[in-house]
Design a protein around this motif. Structure first.
Motif, PDB file in Angstrom:
ATOM      1  N   ARG A 355       0.814  -1.216   0.000  1.00 10.01           N
ATOM      2  CA  ARG A 355       0.000   0.000   0.000  1.00 10.01           C
ATOM      3  C   ARG A 355       0.849   1.268   0.000  1.00 10.01           C
ATOM      4  NH1 ARG A 355      -2.578  -3.235   3.667  1.00 10.01           N
ATOM      5  NH2 ARG A 355      -1.813  -2.028   5.441  1.00 10.01           N
ATOM      6  N   ASP A 356       2.015   1.213   0.656  1.00 10.07           N
ATOM      7  CA  ASP A 356       2.864   2.408   0.717  1.00 10.07           C
ATOM      8  C   ASP A 356       3.325   2.822  -0.677  1.00 10.07           C
ATOM      9  OD1 ASP A 356       2.623   2.585   3.442  1.00 10.07           O
ATOM     10  OD2 ASP A 356       4.471   1.472   3.872  1.00 10.07           O
ATOM     11  N   GLU A 390      -6.185   0.441   5.278  1.00 10.76           N
ATOM     12  CA  GLU A 390      -5.516   1.068   6.416  1.00 10.76           C
ATOM     13  C   GLU A 390      -6.433   1.097   7.635  1.00 10.76           C
ATOM     14  OE1 GLU A 390      -2.452   2.041   6.943  1.00 10.76           O
ATOM     15  OE2 GLU A 390      -1.775   1.461   4.956  1.00 10.76           O
ATOM     16  N   ARG A 391      -7.699   1.394   7.413  1.00 11.27           N
ATOM     17  CA  ARG A 391      -8.638   1.434   8.533  1.00 11.27           C
ATOM     18  C   ARG A 391      -8.827   0.048   9.140  1.00 11.27           C
ATOM     19  NH1 ARG A 391     -13.592   5.650   7.164  1.00 11.27           N
ATOM     20  NH2 ARG A 391     -12.293   7.501   6.892  1.00 11.27           N
ATOM     21  N   THR A 392      -8.876  -0.958   8.263  1.00  9.27           N
ATOM     22  CA  THR A 392      -9.038  -2.321   8.749  1.00  9.27           C
ATOM     23  C   THR A 392      -7.851  -2.726   9.613  1.00  9.27           C
ATOM     24  OG1 THR A 392     -10.325  -2.920   6.788  1.00  9.27           O
ATOM     25  CG2 THR A 392      -9.356  -4.719   8.047  1.00  9.27           C
ATOM     26  N   VAL A 393      -6.637  -2.424   9.131  1.00  7.86           N
ATOM     27  CA  VAL A 393      -5.425  -2.764   9.881  1.00  7.86           C
ATOM     28  C   VAL A 393      -5.397  -2.013  11.204  1.00  7.86           C
ATOM     29  CG1 VAL A 393      -2.913  -2.529   9.901  1.00  7.86           C
ATOM     30  CG2 VAL A 393      -4.064  -3.380   7.858  1.00  7.86           C
ATOM     31  N   LEU A 398      -5.823  -1.908  17.123  1.00  3.40           N
ATOM     32  CA  LEU A 398      -6.458  -1.370  18.322  1.00  3.40           C
ATOM     33  C   LEU A 398      -7.175  -2.463  19.108  1.00  3.40           C
ATOM     34  CD1 LEU A 398      -7.886   1.998  16.954  1.00  3.40           C
ATOM     35  CD2 LEU A 398      -6.046   1.722  18.621  1.00  3.40           C
ATOM     36  N   ARG A 399      -7.809  -3.398  18.398  1.00  3.03           N
ATOM     37  CA  ARG A 399      -8.508  -4.491  19.083  1.00  3.03           C
ATOM     38  C   ARG A 399      -7.529  -5.329  19.889  1.00  3.03           C
ATOM     39  NH1 ARG A 399      -9.248  -9.583  19.012  1.00  3.03           N
ATOM     40  NH2 ARG A 399      -7.902  -9.905  17.206  1.00  3.03           N
ATOM     41  N   ARG A 400      -6.394  -5.675  19.255  1.00  3.19           N
ATOM     42  CA  ARG A 400      -5.402  -6.491  19.949  1.00  3.19           C
ATOM     43  C   ARG A 400      -4.831  -5.760  21.164  1.00  3.19           C
ATOM     44  NH1 ARG A 400      -1.968  -8.801  14.717  1.00  3.19           N
ATOM     45  NH2 ARG A 400      -3.611 -10.159  13.907  1.00  3.19           N
ATOM     46  N   MET A 401      -4.582  -4.450  20.993  1.00  7.65           N
ATOM     47  CA  MET A 401      -4.019  -3.680  22.091  1.00  7.65           C
ATOM     48  C   MET A 401      -5.033  -3.559  23.232  1.00  7.65           C
ATOM     49  SD  MET A 401      -2.056  -0.041  21.844  1.00  7.65           S
ATOM     50  CE  MET A 401      -0.970   0.498  23.166  1.00  7.65           C
ATOM     51  N   SER A 402      -6.309  -3.370  22.884  1.00  7.98           N
ATOM     52  CA  SER A 402      -7.319  -3.276  23.929  1.00  7.98           C
ATOM     53  C   SER A 402      -7.483  -4.594  24.667  1.00  7.98           C
ATOM     54  CB  SER A 402      -8.666  -2.839  23.336  1.00  7.98           C
ATOM     55  OG  SER A 402      -9.168  -3.817  22.454  1.00  7.98           O
ATOM     56  N   ASP A 403      -7.286  -5.706  23.938  1.00  9.10           N
ATOM     57  CA  ASP A 403      -7.307  -7.020  24.586  1.00  9.10           C
ATOM     58  C   ASP A 403      -6.189  -7.139  25.613  1.00  9.10           C
ATOM     59  OD1 ASP A 403      -9.508  -7.784  23.167  1.00  9.10           O
ATOM     60  OD2 ASP A 403      -8.428  -9.044  21.733  1.00  9.10           O
ATOM     61  N   ARG A 404      -4.992  -6.654  25.176  1.00 10.49           N
ATOM     62  CA  ARG A 404      -3.849  -6.721  26.101  1.00 10.49           C
ATOM     63  C   ARG A 404      -4.059  -5.827  27.334  1.00 10.49           C
ATOM     64  NH1 ARG A 404      -1.040  -6.204  21.184  1.00 10.49           N
ATOM     65  NH2 ARG A 404      -0.341  -4.083  21.710  1.00 10.49           N
TER      66      ARG A 404
END
Length: 409
Positions: A355-356, A390-393, A398-404
Motif C-alpha cells: 500500500r505504501d 488502512e482502517r481495517t489494519v 487497536l482491538r489487539r491492544m485493547s485485549d492486552r
C-alpha cells in the motif's frame, strides 16, 4: 470516499431492480457468482478496473457514468465552471451546418493550426478545463473559415475543426461528460471526411474505438481499429510520418481492446506492431508537426505494454515490465500520459499488497495531472481501497491492544 463505494453498489442494485433482473441474472451475464454481485451491491467489492466498470454497465444497459456518478461535483463552485464551457462547445457542435455566428474575418488555416499548438500544450499538462474554455471560439472560427474559403483552404478549416473536436472528446472523457463525448466524436468524423487529410478519418475512428469501450464492445473495437488501419496502410508503408503515428496509436487501441476481451496473444501481437511503428519514427532536425495530436512514441508503447498486463490481471508482469522500462522515454511523455501510467503502477502495487508504494505512485500521478487523477474513477477506487485497508489494519491493531489492556468491558 468509503461512502462513495457503497453508493456505487446501491446504483448497481437500483439499475438491476429497474430492469427486473435478479442477482443471479446479472451474475450470469457477467460470468460471476451471485455472491460476487451481492458483495458489489453491498459495497464490499470495489469496481477498480475500467474493464469491470464497463462490463457491469453494459450488462445493466446503462452508461458507466450512471454507476460511478460522473462527472464528480466538486465542493467549490469554481471547480465546476468547466460545465459552462462544455455547454458552449455543445452549442457550437449542434449548429455545425448552420451559418456560424462569427464577427469579422476569420484567420487563415495556417494561423488556426498555430492556435491548436496551445491546445497541445494544455493537453500535455492534462489541463482539461482550460482546453474546454479555449474551444468554443476556435470551433466557431474554424467553421467560419470553412464557410467563406474554397479549395485547400476550406479543407484545412475542416481539419482544424475535426482536431478541435478531438480535444473536446479527450477532455470530456477525462471530466466525465458523455453527451460531449458522443457529439464531438460524431462531428470529428463529419469534418475529417471533408478535410482532404487521408489520415484524419482514421484518427476519428480511433476516437470511436474509445467510445466503444464504454459499452464493453471489445471485439467491435478491434474490428473498427483494423478498418482504420487498412485505410491508411498505403501511407504507413510509404513511411508518411503522420500515418506512422496514427498506425501505431491504432495498434495500441487494439491492444487494449484485445486485453479487455481476454485475448492475450492478440494483445502481444498488437503491442509488437505498435513497437515496430515506433521504431520507424525518424527524429529529424525539423520534427513533423503532429497536427492530429497523437502522443505516439516508444515511451507510449512501453506504458501501454504495462497497462494491458493490468487489464488482463497480471500485476506481477506489469511490475516486471515497469522495472525493465526505459524510464527516460517515459519521463518525456506528456503529463496526461504519465498521470495514467502512475495510476496503473499504483494499482499494480496495491494488488501486490504494497500500500505504501501504491500511495506513493498515486501521489506522483496527482502531482503530474491533478485534474485528471482526482476525477478518475480508477484512481478514486484505488485510493478507497488503500483507505479501507488502512482502517481495517488500524482497527485490528487497536482491538489487539485493547485485549492486552483488558478493555473489553
Amino acid at each position: 470516499m468509503l461512502d462513495e463505494r457503497e453508493a456505487i453498489g446501491k446504483r448497481v442494485r437500483r439499475q438491476r431492480l429497474r430492469l427486473g433482473m435478479t442477482q443471479a441474472d446479472l451474475a450470469a451475464k457477467l460470468r460471476r457468482s451471485q455472491g460476487w454481485v451481492s458483495k458489489v451491491e453491498q459495497g464490499r467489492i470495489e469496481l477498480d478496473r475500467a474493464k469491470l466498470i464497463n462490463e457491469v454497465a453494459a450488462a445493466l444497459h446503462c452508461h458507466p457514468n450512471d454507476l460511478i456518478e460522473r462527472p464528480f461535483i466538486a465542493g467549490k463552485a469554481s471547480e465546476n465552471q468547466w460545465q459552462v464551457a462544455a455547454a458552449s462547445i455543445l452549442r457550437e457542435l449542434r449548429r455545425y451546418d448552420l451559418t456560424p455566428t462569427f464577427d469579422g474575418q476569420p484567420r487563415t488555416s495556417r494561423q488556426l493550426w498555430q492556435e491548436t499548438e496551445r491546445l497541445h500544450r494544455l493537453r500535455d499538462a492534462a489541463a482539461n478545463v482550460s482546453i474546454l474554455r479555449v474551444l468554443p471560439d476556435l470551433l466557431r472560427e474554424a467553421q467560419a473559415l470553412a464557410e467563406v474559403a474554397t479549395g485547400h483552404e476550406r479543407e484545412e478549416a475542416f481539419g482544424v475543426y475535426a482536431v478541435c473536436c478531438k480535444f473536446a472528446h479527450t477532455a470530456a472523457h477525462a471530466l466525465g461528460h458523455p453527451e460531449l463525448v458522443a457529439m464531438s466524436c460524431e462531428r470529428a468524423s463529419w469534418a475529417a471526411e471533408r478535410s482532404g487529410d487521408v489520415v484524419l478519418p482514421a484518427v476519428a475512428s480511433w476516437m470511436r474505438v474509445w467510445d466503444m469501450w464504454a459499452t464493453a464492445d471489445w471485439h467491435d473495437a478491434i474490428t473498427l481499429s483494423d478498418k482504420a488501419l487498412q485505410a491508411i496502410e498505403g501511407e504507413y508503408a510509404a513511411g508518411e510520418p503522420l500515418a506512422v503515428r496514427a498506425w501505431g496509436t491504432l495498434q495500441l487501441r487494439a491492444a487494449v481492446s484485445a486485453a479487455r476481451a481476454g485475448l492475450p496473444q492478440e494483445t502481444e501481437d498488437r503491442i509488437r506492431m505498435a513497437r515496430t511503428a515506433a521504431e520507424r519514427m525518424v527524429v529529424s532536425e525539423a520534427p513533423v508537426f503532429d497536427r492530429h495530436s497523437l502522443t505516439f512514441s516508444p515511451g507510449n508503447v512501453q506504458i501501454h505494454s504495462i497497462s494491458v498486463q493490468l487489464e488482463m490481471g497480471d500485476h506481477a508482469k506489469a511490475l516486471l515490465l515497469h522495472e525493465r522500462a526505459d524510464h527516460e522515454q517515459v519521463a518525456i511523455l506528456p503529463g496526461s500520459r504519465r498521470g495514467y501510467h502512475h495510476m496503473d503502477i499504483a494499482r499494480a502495487w496495491l494488488w501486490d499488497g504494497n500500500r505504501d508504494r501504491a500511495l506513493a505512485e498515486l501521489e506522483k500521478a496527482e502531482k503530474i495531472a491533478p485534474q485528471l487523477v482526482r476525477n478518475h474513477p480508477v484512481a478514486r477506487a484505488t485510493l478507497r481501497k488503500i483507505v479501507y485497508a488502512e482502517r481495517t489494519v488500524t482497527r485490528e491493531r487497536l482491538r489487539r491492544m485493547s485485549d492486552r489492556f483488558h478493555l473489553d468491558g
